[in-house]
Design a protein around this motif. Structure first.
Motif, PDB file in Angstrom:
ATOM      1  N   UNK A  62      40.309  57.352  45.384  1.00 16.84           N
ATOM      2  CA  UNK A  62      39.891  58.870  44.856  1.00 16.84           C
ATOM      3  C   UNK A  62      40.465  58.744  43.402  1.00 16.84           C
ATOM      4  N   UNK A  63      41.579  58.311  43.252  1.00 18.91           N
ATOM      5  CA  UNK A  63      41.963  58.044  42.349  1.00 18.91           C
ATOM      6  C   UNK A  63      41.195  57.552  40.738  1.00 18.91           C
ATOM      7  N   UNK A  64      40.476  56.108  41.376  1.00 18.07           N
ATOM      8  CA  UNK A  64      38.915  55.775  40.449  1.00 18.07           C
ATOM      9  C   UNK A  64      38.180  56.825  39.772  1.00 18.07           C
ATOM     10  N   UNK A  65      37.698  57.913  41.169  1.00 16.58           N
ATOM     11  CA  UNK A  65      37.237  58.741  41.473  1.00 16.58           C
ATOM     12  C   UNK A  65      37.063  59.763  40.477  1.00 16.58           C
ATOM     13  N   UNK A  66      38.644  60.064  39.678  1.00 20.67           N
ATOM     14  CA  UNK A  66      39.034  61.333  39.245  1.00 20.67           C
ATOM     15  C   UNK A  66      39.144  60.570  38.235  1.00 20.67           C
ATOM     16  N   UNK A 117      40.951  66.763  47.967  1.00 23.28           N
ATOM     17  CA  UNK A 117      40.648  65.392  49.387  1.00 23.28           C
ATOM     18  C   UNK A 117      41.963  64.589  49.148  1.00 23.28           C
ATOM     19  N   UNK A 118      42.314  64.463  47.739  1.00 22.93           N
ATOM     20  CA  UNK A 118      43.761  63.660  47.209  1.00 22.93           C
ATOM     21  C   UNK A 118      45.831  63.822  47.696  1.00 22.93           C
ATOM     22  N   UNK A 119      45.163  65.670  48.139  1.00 20.44           N
ATOM     23  CA  UNK A 119      46.148  66.146  49.409  1.00 20.44           C
ATOM     24  C   UNK A 119      45.938  65.965  50.399  1.00 20.44           C
ATOM     25  N   UNK A 120      44.879  65.888  50.880  1.00 18.95           N
ATOM     26  CA  UNK A 120      44.301  65.982  52.513  1.00 18.95           C
ATOM     27  C   UNK A 120      44.561  63.845  52.385  1.00 18.95           C
ATOM     28  N   UNK A 142      33.930  57.688  51.243  1.00 19.60           N
ATOM     29  CA  UNK A 142      33.018  57.767  49.792  1.00 19.60           C
ATOM     30  C   UNK A 142      32.097  59.197  50.708  1.00 19.60           C
ATOM     31  N   UNK A 143      31.627  59.502  52.492  1.00 13.74           N
ATOM     32  CA  UNK A 143      31.565  61.038  52.281  1.00 13.74           C
ATOM     33  C   UNK A 143      32.223  62.016  51.936  1.00 13.74           C
ATOM     34  N   UNK A 144      34.044  61.679  51.580  1.00  8.68           N
ATOM     35  CA  UNK A 144      34.664  62.931  51.174  1.00  8.68           C
ATOM     36  C   UNK A 144      34.270  63.280  49.253  1.00  8.68           C
ATOM     37  N   UNK A 145      34.024  62.159  49.019  1.00 13.88           N
ATOM     38  CA  UNK A 145      33.921  61.812  47.287  1.00 13.88           C
ATOM     39  C   UNK A 145      32.302  62.665  46.972  1.00 13.88           C
ATOM     40  N   UNK A 214      45.369  72.024  49.685  1.00 13.53           N
ATOM     41  CA  UNK A 214      46.337  71.647  48.401  1.00 13.53           C
ATOM     42  C   UNK A 214      47.407  71.967  49.668  1.00 13.53           C
ATOM     43  N   UNK A 215      47.323  73.025  49.112  1.00  9.53           N
ATOM     44  CA  UNK A 215      49.032  74.194  49.666  1.00  9.53           C
ATOM     45  C   UNK A 215      49.204  73.699  51.659  1.00  9.53           C
ATOM     46  N   UNK A 216      48.440  74.292  52.051  1.00 10.77           N
ATOM     47  CA  UNK A 216      49.083  73.544  53.504  1.00 10.77           C
ATOM     48  C   UNK A 216      49.071  71.700  54.306  1.00 10.77           C
ATOM     49  N   UNK A 217      48.824  71.086  52.368  1.00  7.89           N
ATOM     50  CA  UNK A 217      48.987  69.871  53.251  1.00  7.89           C
ATOM     51  C   UNK A 217      50.144  69.202  52.570  1.00  7.89           C
ATOM     52  N   UNK A 218      50.035  70.132  51.242  1.00  6.74           N
ATOM     53  CA  UNK A 218      51.525  70.329  51.626  1.00  6.74           C
ATOM     54  C   UNK A 218      53.081  70.727  51.727  1.00  6.74           C
ATOM     55  N   UNK A 219      52.489  71.490  52.531  1.00  9.79           N
ATOM     56  CA  UNK A 219      53.981  72.487  53.254  1.00  9.79           C
ATOM     57  C   UNK A 219      53.971  71.393  54.598  1.00  9.79           C
TER      58      UNK A 219
END
Length: 309
Positions: A62-66, A117-120, A142-145, A214-219
């Motif tokens: 995901x970071x490479x895609x970012x 997606x990265x948060x998940x 890959x599907x997520x991207x 993102x919010x719920x993932x980090x919660x």
């Protein structure tokens, strides 16, 4: 799709960042440096992730895609800005303006989805470590991207359709350095109330649809980290998320300020656009390399391999 025939405007004039030639020269050098560093930094990140097998994990995929997105995002706006800083006539055709609007939204929109997606991914790694490799399989990543690109493209088409349906009769001066839809609305001589409502709804749906995960993932992540008994364990778990949190804050903070606040052509408008379109793509590779031991180690290994080959 053609622009409506009864619109008499064929090009727009961009106000830019300054009318002073000396300031323009300094700004040109400054933003040229930013652009070159952005491209080199993100391409270096792509090279390091591809070359080092230890980074062939979902997080770094995901970071490479970012990094790829940041190069694209910066290239949509900064080269035109650099050209205008050297030109006496800062104009852009209607078609060119529409194209820029589309690519600003598709790159920024995809980045918003990708940050979600990265948060998940971090949630799955920290909260369900035993199931992580099964949940975040290569095919699923890959599907997520691809879904991120597809949803952003759909949103961009809606945004461009809003612009196509506007009529521009006399006013043609955009009080900005790039074409963005909020800056086009004040120039229209047609009723824009519905267009503004649709844009706000689109931004809210897109923003909430990406920010809430993102919010719920980090919660859940924070809850899990606090339940870890050892201090070193909590520190290690949080360190894997800190870079992403900084990137999210920089991107969402400036983007929401730009698109949810009334357009006024003020310095705040310009600064918020510069923040998410020029500065954030530069900072992302620095954030992820300086705050990530694995990336720093991979950079040293990669440079050492190429220097000694």
């Amino acid at each position: 799709m053609a622009w409506r025939n009864h619109s008499t405007i064929t090009e727009f004039i961009l106000i830019g960042l300054s009318d002073d030639p000396y300031i323009e020269a300094l700004l040109f050098v400054f933003f040229l440096g930013i652009y070159l560093l952005t491209v080199m930094g993100n391409l270096m990140m792509l090279l390091v992730i591809r070359a080092d097998s230890r980074l062939h994990t979902p997080m770094y995929f995901f970071l490479s895609n970012l990094s790829f997105l940041d190069v694209c995002f910066s290239s949509v706006t900064v080269p035109k800005l650099l050209k205008d800083l050297l030109s006496e006539k800062r104009t852009i055709s209607v078609e060119g303006c529409l194209t820029q609007v589309f690519f600003v939204f598709i790159t920024a929109g995809t980045e918003a989805f990708l940050l979600s997606v990265m948060a998940y991914d971090r949630y799955a790694a920290i909260c369900h470590p035993l199931l992580y490799s099964q949940v975040m399989s290569t095919q699923f990543c890959v599907k997520l991207v691809l879904i991120s690109w597809g949803l952003a493209c759909l949103n961009s088409v809606v945004i461009v359709l809003l612009a196509i349906n506007l009529d521009f009769c006399e006013a043609q001066t955009i009080h900005h350095y790039i074409c963005e839809l909020p800056s086009l609305f004040p120039l229209s001589c047609s009723d824009i109330s519905i267009n503004v409502d649709i844009l706000i709804c689109s931004i809210l749906l897109h923003g909430l649809g990406t920010f809430l995960p993102i919010f719920f993932s980090y919660a859940r992540i924070v809850s899990t980290i606090l339940s870890i008994s050892s201090t070193s364990g909590r520190s290690k778990a949080f360190s894997t998320c800190s870079s992403h949190l900084i990137a999210v804050t920089l991107f969402f903070g400036s983007g929401l300020i730009r698109y949810l606040m009334p357009t006024s052509g003020s310095s705040l408008d310009l600064l918020s656009s510069l923040q998410y379109s020029a500065v954030t793509p530069l900072l992302n590779p620095l954030i992820y390399s300086l705050k990530n031991k694995e990336v720093k180690a991979a950079v040293r290994r990669t440079l050492g391999k190429y220097l000694h080959s």
